[in-house]
Design a protein around this motif. Structure first.
Motif, short mmCIF file in Angstrom:
data_model
loop_
_atom_site.label_atom_id
_atom_site.label_comp_id
_atom_site.label_asym_id
_atom_site.label_seq_id
_atom_site.Cartn_x
_atom_site.Cartn_y
_atom_site.Cartn_z
N GLU A 252 0.81 -1.22 0.00
CA GLU A 252 0.00 0.00 0.00
C GLU A 252 0.85 1.27 0.00
OE1 GLU A 252 0.76 -1.41 4.14
OE2 GLU A 252 0.15 -2.34 2.24
N ASP A 253 2.14 1.13 0.32
CA ASP A 253 3.02 2.31 0.38
C ASP A 253 3.75 2.57 -0.93
OD1 ASP A 253 2.36 2.60 3.06
OD2 ASP A 253 4.00 1.29 3.70
N LEU A 254 3.46 1.80 -1.97
CA LEU A 254 4.26 1.90 -3.19
C LEU A 254 3.93 3.13 -4.05
CD1 LEU A 254 4.41 -1.84 -4.37
CD2 LEU A 254 6.33 -0.41 -3.64
N ALA A 255 2.75 3.69 -3.85
CA ALA A 255 2.36 4.83 -4.69
C ALA A 255 3.40 5.94 -4.61
CB ALA A 255 0.99 5.36 -4.23
N GLY A 256 3.81 6.40 -5.80
CA GLY A 256 4.79 7.48 -5.86
C GLY A 256 6.23 7.01 -5.72
N LYS A 257 6.41 5.70 -5.61
CA LYS A 257 7.76 5.16 -5.44
C LYS A 257 8.26 4.49 -6.72
CE LYS A 257 7.91 6.02 -0.93
NZ LYS A 257 8.84 6.96 -0.31
N ARG A 258 9.57 4.28 -6.76
CA ARG A 258 10.17 3.57 -7.90
C ARG A 258 10.25 2.08 -7.56
NH1 ARG A 258 15.73 6.39 -7.67
NH2 ARG A 258 15.18 6.05 -5.49
N LEU A 259 9.61 1.25 -8.40
CA LEU A 259 9.58 -0.20 -8.16
C LEU A 259 10.36 -0.91 -9.26
CD1 LEU A 259 8.44 -2.71 -6.63
CD2 LEU A 259 6.49 -2.63 -8.21
N ALA A 260 11.47 -1.53 -8.88
CA ALA A 260 12.27 -2.27 -9.87
C ALA A 260 11.65 -3.65 -10.07
CB ALA A 260 13.71 -2.41 -9.38
N VAL A 261 11.51 -4.03 -11.35
CA VAL A 261 10.92 -5.33 -11.66
C VAL A 261 11.82 -6.05 -12.67
CG1 VAL A 261 8.54 -4.68 -11.17
CG2 VAL A 261 9.47 -4.27 -13.45
N GLY A 262 11.70 -7.39 -12.66
CA GLY A 262 12.53 -8.20 -13.54
C GLY A 262 11.97 -8.26 -14.95
N SER A 263 12.49 -9.19 -15.73
CA SER A 263 12.16 -9.29 -17.15
C SER A 263 10.66 -9.41 -17.39
CB SER A 263 12.82 -10.53 -17.75
OG SER A 263 14.18 -10.29 -17.93
N ALA A 264 10.24 -8.89 -18.53
CA ALA A 264 8.81 -8.86 -18.88
C ALA A 264 8.20 -10.25 -18.86
CB ALA A 264 8.64 -8.24 -20.26
N ASP A 265 9.01 -11.30 -19.12
CA ASP A 265 8.45 -12.65 -19.14
C ASP A 265 8.87 -13.46 -17.92
OD1 ASP A 265 11.09 -13.09 -19.72
OD2 ASP A 265 10.76 -13.90 -21.73
N SER A 266 9.34 -12.79 -16.86
CA SER A 266 9.71 -13.51 -15.64
C SER A 266 8.48 -13.67 -14.76
CB SER A 266 10.80 -12.75 -14.87
OG SER A 266 10.98 -13.33 -13.59
N THR A 267 8.10 -14.90 -14.52
CA THR A 267 6.93 -15.16 -13.69
C THR A 267 7.14 -14.60 -12.29
OG1 THR A 267 6.49 -17.17 -14.92
CG2 THR A 267 5.45 -16.97 -12.77
N GLN A 268 8.31 -14.90 -11.70
CA GLN A 268 8.50 -14.58 -10.29
C GLN A 268 8.92 -13.14 -10.03
OE1 GLN A 268 10.35 -16.81 -12.00
NE2 GLN A 268 12.53 -16.50 -11.65
N ALA A 269 9.51 -12.48 -11.04
CA ALA A 269 10.05 -11.14 -10.78
C ALA A 269 9.24 -10.05 -11.47
CB ALA A 269 11.51 -11.06 -11.22
N ARG A 270 8.22 -10.42 -12.28
CA ARG A 270 7.47 -9.38 -12.99
C ARG A 270 5.97 -9.70 -13.01
NH1 ARG A 270 9.60 -6.10 -17.08
NH2 ARG A 270 8.02 -4.82 -18.11
N ILE A 271 5.60 -10.80 -13.70
CA ILE A 271 4.17 -11.01 -13.99
C ILE A 271 3.37 -11.25 -12.70
CG2 ILE A 271 2.51 -12.47 -15.22
CD1 ILE A 271 4.78 -13.12 -17.22
#
Lengths: 433, 271
Positions: B105-124
């Motif tokens: 709930e605190d993520l709004a306005g923050k920078r969120l790093a995510v993994g590869s577009a097709d990574s199940t565990q790090a993105r999707i």
């Protein structure tokens, strides 16, 4: 999870996170448990269960769950320990997997004690005896360590104590370490006098021969060290001292040959053929027998002869020190062969066959290499005057007789009959080593 | 589909060790009486096409590839087995301790790093679960690490980039799989005064051996018999199991992919 679960070991994990040192407490604690045993981790770190449960899954341990606990835990950096019980602590329970359980029992109450301020390898061997046979999958694990199953197979093929490790080996290792000397410092090099060129050339020839043979004595054991299972590490350790001895002998023999003006002499084909036939022996006990019992045993007589006839203190000191080392090598060879013979009735015949095979490769090589014959004769004569040379020649012939007699004694000492000993001694290489 | 008795398996070459793994397994299967060979693909899209076209018997698939195969076979594909380590995966929300983020709930306005577009565990799935948990993703600045696209996150490289971005202050929070998070911690690579996990996703499952519905039953029997006969305590097997990151092969289960099916539908991911 039930609070009724029987906990075998409990640890205070304080507020350590998994990435902050926690595992240095958890992993050793699990090692204390039998498979199926339960570890309690008392922690006040938030959300530890998510990390612990994943780690347990990876390691095949079972994360049984968690519950609040009244146990006080130590908080990192807390100055006032009296406040600790106010921390909310959670008890996490982990059941140890039955996978990857190290083989063997953990050494307990292992307290080696020094005797007269010394702690010998012999005492260690006594406390941690060698196994009858060794598993090549334990790799370089020291004897007595617990070994995780599933390790790769190592190419060790000397796996049988009775063919590898005589009981005296640790004692001989202790003696060898204590007897090391320095070929740079311990020889009175500056006191070497000048000899007549003919005598000095003879000395250069004799030491060339000695160095060549000691090079083979350095290389031959090295072929076996990497084949010896580390459960018998004292044998490899002992052989490393023997190799260090040979390295030192090579060094001082060549220094002596080059210190008097004559330099090195000739390397003969007879010597080369003989040493190759020794280098090619693939069986450890056969090699120990040929190198140490027969070869280095014969060298003891040779070194004594050189020492007795040495024309100066430097030459005498060099061979005297080398002879002390060689006596230890002969001793190891004798106890090795005798121990193996006592446990292997067929070994007598194999050793005799090895000597005969080697003699066959040397057929037609003639007698003692000519440059060496001449060198030893002049050395014994002390000069090149015909009268002295006649005496030197007699001394040389007498040396050959002494070598034969002493070889027979050593062979009998190793366990051969008088008849076998005589036959084997006569078949021994004319190259001495 | 290959017509001889040899089982032909497809795998994706996400790392050089993949050759050692499948050459070892090939030798083991052949010795175990299950004639076996393999082909390597550079990406899962190509591998799934080859399976659907019948060029290989079995494909060793990521969850996204598994869901794709099921989609194209209308649920008729055969699931033959998975690793113990494939079950109950989670994604994590890792934050910088100075970010002020205590949960989704605190993520709004923050920078969120995510993994590869097709990574199940790090993105999707983390984006799917974070949204379910109340994160307003439209107000989040996504820092994307689209490395090794086509490998479906197998290399783990994008997850390491996420952690690096957090360490360097290039992101306030990041999503990684729990395996990477725990392994990086136990290896001593995480400064726990700087980074911490504040949220764990619901569980989901990972890789699966997929086959078409009409795969020869003899091949299925030979494959599964040899596969499930591998044991950790056999040193030859253990070498292969360690390389492939498991201790025990498990029978298949499908419920662990429900969330991924929902996520790709919700995110409009083209199957």
């Amino acid at each position: 999870m039930s609070s009724e679960t029987t906990v075998a070991v409990a640890i205070d994990a304080g507020d350590l996170p998994m990435g902050g040192g926690l595992m240095a407490l958890v992993r050793p604690a699990l090692q204390l448990l039998e498979p199926g045993g339960v570890l309690a981790v008392n922690s006040c770190y938030d959300n530890l269960q998510d990390d612990l449960s994943v780690w347990c899954k990876v390691k095949q341990h079972e994360y049984l769950g968690n519950e609040p606990t009244p146990v006080a835990v130590e908080v990192t950096g807390a100055a006032d320990k009296s406040n600790i019980p106010t921390q909310r602590t959670i008890r996490h329970l982990i059941r140890r997997s039955d996978l990857s359980v190290p083989k063997g029992k953990r050494e307990t109450d292992m307290r080696l004690s020094a005797s007269d301020g010394k702690l010998s390898a012999e005492a260690v061997l006594s406390a941690v005896p060698m196994p009858d046979s060794a598993d090549p999958r334990s790799g370089f694990a020291p004897r007595g360590a617990q070994v995780e199953p599933g390790g790769p197979r190592y190419p060790f093929d000397l796996l049988d104590r009775d063919h590898v490790a005589p009981p005296e080996v640790a004692k001989l290792y202790d003696q060898a370490v204590e007897s090391q000397w320095d070929g740079n410092r311990d020889i009175p090099w500056s006191k070497l006098p000048t000899h007549a060129p003919g005598l000095e050339r003879a000395i250069g020839q004799v030491f060339t021969f000695l160095a060549e043979n000691e090079l083979s004595a350095l290389y031959v054991p090295s072929r076996f060290v990497s084949r010896i299972h580390p459960a018998y590490a004292e044998v490899a350790m002992y052989l490393s001292t023997q190799m260090a001895d040979e390295a030192r002998h090579i060094d001082v023999f060549l220094k002596r040959a080059r210190s008097g003006g004559a330099g090195l002499g000739v390397s003969s084909v007879t010597t080369s053929q003989s040493l190759l036939s020794l280098l090619e022996v693939a069986d450890f006990t056969e090699a120990a027998f040929l190198l140490s019992v027969l070869g280095e045993g014969t060298f003891l007589d040779l070194l004594r002869f050189i020492e007795d006839h040495a024309p100066d203190d430097v030459t005498a000191e060099v061979v005297s020190r080398a002879r002390n080392d060689e006596a230890r090598h002969v001793h190891f060879g004798l106890v090795h062969v005798r121990h193996a013979l006592a446990h292997d009735a067929g070994l007598y015949q194999r050793l005799e066959n090895a000597v005969r095979r080697r003699a066959a490769t040397m057929a037609g090589a003639g007698g003692v290499p000519e440059p060496l014959q001449d060198g030893l004769t002049i050395l014994a004569a002390g000069s090149t005057s015909p009268r002295d040379v006649a005496r030197g020649h007699d001394d040389f012939r007498q040396l050959l007789d002494e070598m034969h007699i002493n070889r027979i004694k050593r062979l009998e000492h190793a366990g051969f009959t008088s008849e076998q000993a005589t036959t084997l001694s006569e078949l021994h290489t004319p190259n001495f080593m | 589909m290959p017509t001889d008795s040899t089982i032909l398996l497809g795998a994706v070459a996400y790392d050089p060790k993949v050759v050692a793994i499948w050459e070892g397994i090939r030798d083991y299967f052949n010795d175990a009486g299950a004639p076996f060979d393999f082909v390597l693909f550079s990406n899962y899209e190509r591998q799934v096409k080859a399976l659907l076209a019948g060029h290989v018997d079995i494909a060793w698939n990521t969850p996204l590839a598994h869901v794709r195969v099921q989609h194209h076979t209308k649920g008729g594909s055969l699931s033959l087995g998975m690793r113990d380590s494939d079950q109950d995966f989670h994604s994590r929300l890792i934050v910088r301790t100075d970010s002020g983020i205590a949960g989704p709930e605190d993520l709004a306005g923050k920078r969120l790093a995510v993994g590869s577009a097709d990574s199940t565990q790090a993105r999707i799935l983390p984006l799917h679960f974070l949204k379910e948990a109340g994160a307003d993703l439209t107000a989040v600045d996504l820092v994307r690490f689209d490395t090794d696209v086509g490998k479906h996150g197998d290399t783990g490289v994008s997850e390491l980039h996420v952690l690096d971005a957090l360490r360097n202050g290039d992101a306030d929070a990041g999503t990684v799989g729990d395996l990477i998070w725990v392994m990086e911690q136990t290896a001593g690579h995480i400064d726990t005064s700087l980074l911490q996990s504040v949220w764990t996703s619901p569980p989901f499952d990972h890789c699966m051996f997929d086959a078409l519905p009409d795969l020869d039953t003899g091949k299925i029997d030979r494959f599964t018999s040899a596969l499930f006969a591998m044991t950790w305590d056999n040193p030859e097997h253990r070498r292969l199991l360690e390389l492939e990151g498991l201790k025990q092969w498990m029978p298949p289960r499908e419920e662990g992919y429900d969330s991924l099916r929902a996520a790709v539908a919700d995110q409009g991911y083209a199957l």
